[in-house]
Design an enzyme around this catalytic site. Sequence first.
Site, PDB file in Angstrom:
ATOM      1  N   ASN A 171      -0.094 -11.078  -4.737  1.00 16.25           N
ATOM      2  CA  ASN A 171       1.309 -10.877  -5.124  1.00 16.25           C
ATOM      3  C   ASN A 171       2.277 -10.965  -3.949  1.00 16.25           C
ATOM      4  O   ASN A 171       3.381 -11.478  -4.097  1.00 16.25           O
ATOM      5  CB  ASN A 171       1.472  -9.568  -5.908  1.00 16.25           C
ATOM      6  N   GLU A 270      -5.739   0.453  -1.067  1.00 15.37           N
ATOM      7  CA  GLU A 270      -4.405   0.501  -1.675  1.00 15.37           C
ATOM      8  C   GLU A 270      -4.525  -0.177  -3.040  1.00 15.37           C
ATOM      9  O   GLU A 270      -4.702  -1.395  -3.116  1.00 15.37           O
ATOM     10  CB  GLU A 270      -3.378  -0.205  -0.802  1.00 15.37           C
ATOM     11  N   CYS A 304       2.875  -3.912  -6.789  1.00 13.89           N
ATOM     12  CA  CYS A 304       2.124  -2.703  -7.141  1.00 13.89           C
ATOM     13  C   CYS A 304       3.034  -1.489  -7.238  1.00 13.89           C
ATOM     14  O   CYS A 304       2.759  -0.557  -7.978  1.00 13.89           O
ATOM     15  CB  CYS A 304       1.039  -2.458  -6.112  1.00 13.89           C
TER      16      CYS A 304
HETATM   17  P1  NAD Z   1      -7.933  -7.913  -7.490  1.00 11.20           P
HETATM   18  O1  NAD Z   1      -8.506  -6.575  -7.303  1.00 11.20           O
HETATM   19  O2  NAD Z   1      -8.388  -8.728  -8.640  1.00 11.20           O
HETATM   20  O3  NAD Z   1      -8.225  -8.810  -6.224  1.00 11.20           O
HETATM   21  C1  NAD Z   1      -7.783  -8.460  -4.924  1.00 11.20           C
HETATM   22  C2  NAD Z   1      -8.679  -9.114  -3.900  1.00 11.20           C
HETATM   23  O4  NAD Z   1      -9.973  -8.543  -3.996  1.00 11.20           O
HETATM   24  C3  NAD Z   1      -8.876 -10.609  -4.097  1.00 11.20           C
HETATM   25  O5  NAD Z   1      -8.948 -11.207  -2.821  1.00 11.20           O
HETATM   26  C4  NAD Z   1     -10.224 -10.682  -4.795  1.00 11.20           C
HETATM   27  O6  NAD Z   1     -10.891 -11.900  -4.597  1.00 11.20           O
HETATM   28  C5  NAD Z   1     -10.960  -9.541  -4.132  1.00 11.20           C
HETATM   29  N1  NAD Z   1     -12.028  -8.926  -4.895  1.00 11.20           N
HETATM   30  C6  NAD Z   1     -12.044  -8.644  -6.216  1.00 11.20           C
HETATM   31  N2  NAD Z   1     -13.199  -8.020  -6.544  1.00 11.20           N
HETATM   32  C7  NAD Z   1     -13.925  -7.900  -5.404  1.00 11.20           C
HETATM   33  C8  NAD Z   1     -15.197  -7.354  -5.085  1.00 11.20           C
HETATM   34  N3  NAD Z   1     -15.961  -6.790  -6.012  1.00 11.20           N
HETATM   35  N4  NAD Z   1     -15.611  -7.398  -3.812  1.00 11.20           N
HETATM   36  C9  NAD Z   1     -14.833  -7.941  -2.861  1.00 11.20           C
HETATM   37  N5  NAD Z   1     -13.641  -8.500  -3.095  1.00 11.20           N
HETATM   38  C10 NAD Z   1     -13.171  -8.464  -4.351  1.00 11.20           C
HETATM   39  O7  NAD Z   1      -6.361  -7.731  -7.483  1.00 11.20           O
HETATM   40  P2  NAD Z   1      -5.256  -8.846  -7.688  1.00 11.20           P
HETATM   41  O8  NAD Z   1      -5.303  -9.257  -9.108  1.00 11.20           O
HETATM   42  O9  NAD Z   1      -5.379  -9.880  -6.618  1.00 11.20           O
HETATM   43  O10 NAD Z   1      -3.921  -8.004  -7.389  1.00 11.20           O
HETATM   44  C11 NAD Z   1      -3.297  -7.237  -8.355  1.00 11.20           C
HETATM   45  C12 NAD Z   1      -3.732  -5.802  -8.240  1.00 11.20           C
HETATM   46  O11 NAD Z   1      -3.571  -5.341  -6.918  1.00 11.20           O
HETATM   47  C13 NAD Z   1      -2.915  -4.856  -9.085  1.00 11.20           C
HETATM   48  O12 NAD Z   1      -3.746  -3.897  -9.645  1.00 11.20           O
HETATM   49  C14 NAD Z   1      -1.986  -4.196  -8.076  1.00 11.20           C
HETATM   50  O13 NAD Z   1      -1.498  -2.951  -8.418  1.00 11.20           O
HETATM   51  C15 NAD Z   1      -2.855  -4.121  -6.885  1.00 11.20           C
HETATM   52  N6  NAD Z   1      -2.056  -4.032  -5.659  1.00 11.20           N
HETATM   53  C16 NAD Z   1      -1.961  -2.831  -5.033  1.00 11.20           C
HETATM   54  C17 NAD Z   1      -1.168  -2.708  -3.878  1.00 11.20           C
HETATM   55  C18 NAD Z   1      -0.983  -1.397  -3.165  1.00 11.20           C
HETATM   56  O14 NAD Z   1      -0.409  -1.388  -2.076  1.00 11.20           O
HETATM   57  N7  NAD Z   1      -1.433  -0.280  -3.707  1.00 11.20           N
HETATM   58  C19 NAD Z   1      -0.520  -3.827  -3.387  1.00 11.20           C
HETATM   59  C20 NAD Z   1      -0.635  -5.038  -4.066  1.00 11.20           C
HETATM   60  C21 NAD Z   1      -1.441  -5.129  -5.203  1.00 11.20           C
HETATM   61  O1  6OD Z   2       5.225  -2.348   1.993  1.00  3.84           O
HETATM   62  C1  6OD Z   2       4.006  -2.248   2.166  1.00  3.84           C
HETATM   63  O2  6OD Z   2       3.519  -1.963   3.272  1.00  3.84           O
HETATM   64  C2  6OD Z   2       3.097  -2.461   1.044  1.00  3.84           C
HETATM   65  N1  6OD Z   2       1.790  -2.269   1.306  1.00  3.84           N
HETATM   66  C3  6OD Z   2       3.596  -2.837  -0.141  1.00  3.84           C
HETATM   67  C4  6OD Z   2       2.813  -3.055  -1.289  1.00  3.84           C
HETATM   68  C5  6OD Z   2       3.323  -3.721  -2.333  1.00  3.84           C
HETATM   69  C6  6OD Z   2       2.545  -3.973  -3.481  1.00  3.84           C
HETATM   70  O3  6OD Z   2       2.635  -4.941  -4.196  1.00  3.84           O
END
Ligand code: NAD
Ligand code: 6OD
Length: 502
Positions: A171, A270, A304
Site C-alpha cells: 500500500n 505492524e 492501515c
Molecule cells: P499481506 O500480509 O498479505 O502481505 C504483506 C507481505 O507479507 C507481502 O510481502 C507478502 O508477500 C508477505 N507474506 C504474506 N504471508 C507471508 C508468510 N506466511 N511468510 C512470509 N511473508 C509473507 O498484506 P498486504 O495485503 O500486502 O497488505 C495489507 C495488510 O497490511 C492490511 O491488513 C494492512 O492493515 C496491513 N498493513 C499494516 C500496516 C501497519 O503499519 N500496521 C501498514 C501497512 C499495511
Molecule cells: O508512518 C509510518 O511510519 C507507518 N508505518 C505508516 C503505516 C501506514 C499504513 O498503511
Amino acid sequence: MNFLSQPRRGQAGFNPRRDAAHFINGAFTQGASGKGWDNLCPLDGSRIGHVPEAGAAEVDAAVNSARAALAGPWGRMTVSERTGLLAALAAGINKRFDDFLEAECLDTGKPMSLAAHIDIPRGAANFTMFTDVAKTISTETFTTDTPDGKGALNYALRRPRGVIGVISPWNLPLLLMTWKVGPALALGNTVVVKPSEATPLTTTLLGEVMNEAGIPPGVYNVVHGFGPGSAGELLTRHPGVNGITFTGSTRSGEAIMQAAAKGIRPVSLELGGKNPALIFADCDMDKAVEGTLRSVFANCGQVCLGTERVYVQRPVFEAFLARLKAGAEALRPGRPEDPATGLGPMISETQRRKVLSYYERAAASGARIVTGGGVPQMPGELAGGYWIEPTIWTGLADDHPAVTEEIFGPCCHVRPFDTEEEAVSLANNTPYGLAAALWTENLSRAHRVAARLEVGICWVNSWFLRDLRTAFGGAKASGIGREGGVHSLEFYTEISNVCIKL
Ligand code: NAD
Ligand code: 6OD
C-alpha cells in the site's frame, strides 16, 4: 549498474516500465529459479514487466551476502562513516525523486499528488531520521555497592542485531519498506528485503541508489516472491536471519511469528486495523469532515491507519454525513499524473473482489448506502483497471462483518452515538488496536478520551500526522513492538550489560 540495463531518465529510449530483478551482494540478477510473474498496472491491467521469483538458492545467497557484509566493511565502519553513507543515500533518493515517483505510481496507480507528498519524501526521511538516532544513542550506567566496599560499575552496550529480514506490503511500498530498512542500517545491521509481490519496483530501484551512494555490497539485498511457500516464507525460516520485521495483515503476522519461533528470533509486527473516528458535536466541523475524508479515502482506503468506522454524536450526525457524502462524491478517479485525480484504483483485481464482497454483504443486510457501492465506469483503457467507488454506509449492526473486519478499501460505516462513554466503548469494541482519530474542540475531552482508547496512536483533530521520533505500532491484534526514534533500538539492537568489579 542499471537494474534492467535500460536507458536512464533523460537518455534515449527511457521507459519506466521495467522488469524487476533481485538485488544480491550489490548486483542485479534474475536468479536461476526460472519462475516469475507479470507485474500488472492497477490503472488499466497492462503489463509493467516481469518479476523473477526467488527460490531457496536466491534467498540463501541474499542472506549469505548480508552475513558477509556484517562481518566485513559494514560491520567495521564507525558510526559516522555509516551514517555519512546513509545521508548520501537519502540525498540519492531525492536526486532520483521522479524515478521513484513514477515507479511507485506505476506499481500502485496512486495519484502522484499523494506519492509526491507522502511516499517518496518519507522514503528519504526514514534514512535521515534514523541516522540522527544512531548518532545520539546513550545507554544506562549503574554504580553498584558490594560487600567489600569497592563497588562495581555496570554499563550497557548496544550491538546490531545482525541480519534483518524485512517483509513489506503494497500500500505504501517505499515508505513502509524504508521505515524498516532505515533504522536497521543506521544501527549497523544488514537486511534482506522481500517486498510485496504487487509492488516490486521501488524496492528494486533502491538497490541502484545504494550502489550510487557507495553502500557496500551485501548491506541491502532484495529477493522477490510471494509469502507462503515462496521467498517470504523461505526468508522468515532462514537460520541466518537474526530478526524479522514485518508490515502486513494480522493473518500473515501470525504465520511469520510461528516461523520466527524456530531459532527464537525476535519479531516486530505492524499489522491490520479497524480504526475508529469519533466525531463529537463540539468538533470543528470543517476540520472533522476534511480529516475524515482523508482518513477514509486516501490511497483508495488502502492505509492501515485509515478509518473504517465513523462514530458521530447524534446532534451533528445528519449534517456530518451529508458533508462526508458530498466530499466522497467529489473525489475524481483518474490517472496519477492528473492533478484533478482524487482517487486511484485498488491494487489488484483480487483486492477489488474482496472489497466488493463487503459492498455486497452490506447491501444484502439492508445497509443504507449513502453513496457508492459499486464500480465506476472508466473511459478508454482505464476500463481495464481495478477501480471501485468510494462508499459510505449507515444502519448496519455493530457485529456486521463490514463493521468488524478490516476491509482495506475506500469505505466506512457511519453510526450515531449519544455519550462519551458509549463512543469509547464502541471504539474499543474490536480485536484490533492500531489507530483512532478524535475530533473535538474540548481539550479536557480530548485528553480524557485519548487516554481510554486501546490503540497505538490516537490523533486529535488530525490524521496521519507523523513525527518519526514517536513510538509507532499497534496494540491488541494490530501488532507487537514499537518502532520510531529511540524505540527502534529495542528491535534493531541487542543490549548487553558489562559488569566491572572495581
Ligand atoms: P499481506 O500480509 O498479505 O502481505 C504483506 C507481505 O507479507 C507481502 O510481502 C507478502 O508477500 C508477505 N507474506 C504474506 N504471508 C507471508 C508468510 N506466511 N511468510 C512470509 N511473508 C509473507 O498484506 P498486504 O495485503 O500486502 O497488505 C495489507 C495488510 O497490511 C492490511 O491488513 C494492512 O492493515 C496491513 N498493513 C499494516 C500496516 C501497519 O503499519 N500496521 C501498514 C501497512 C499495511
Ligand atoms: O508512518 C509510518 O511510519 C507507518 N508505518 C505508516 C503505516 C501506514 C499504513 O498503511
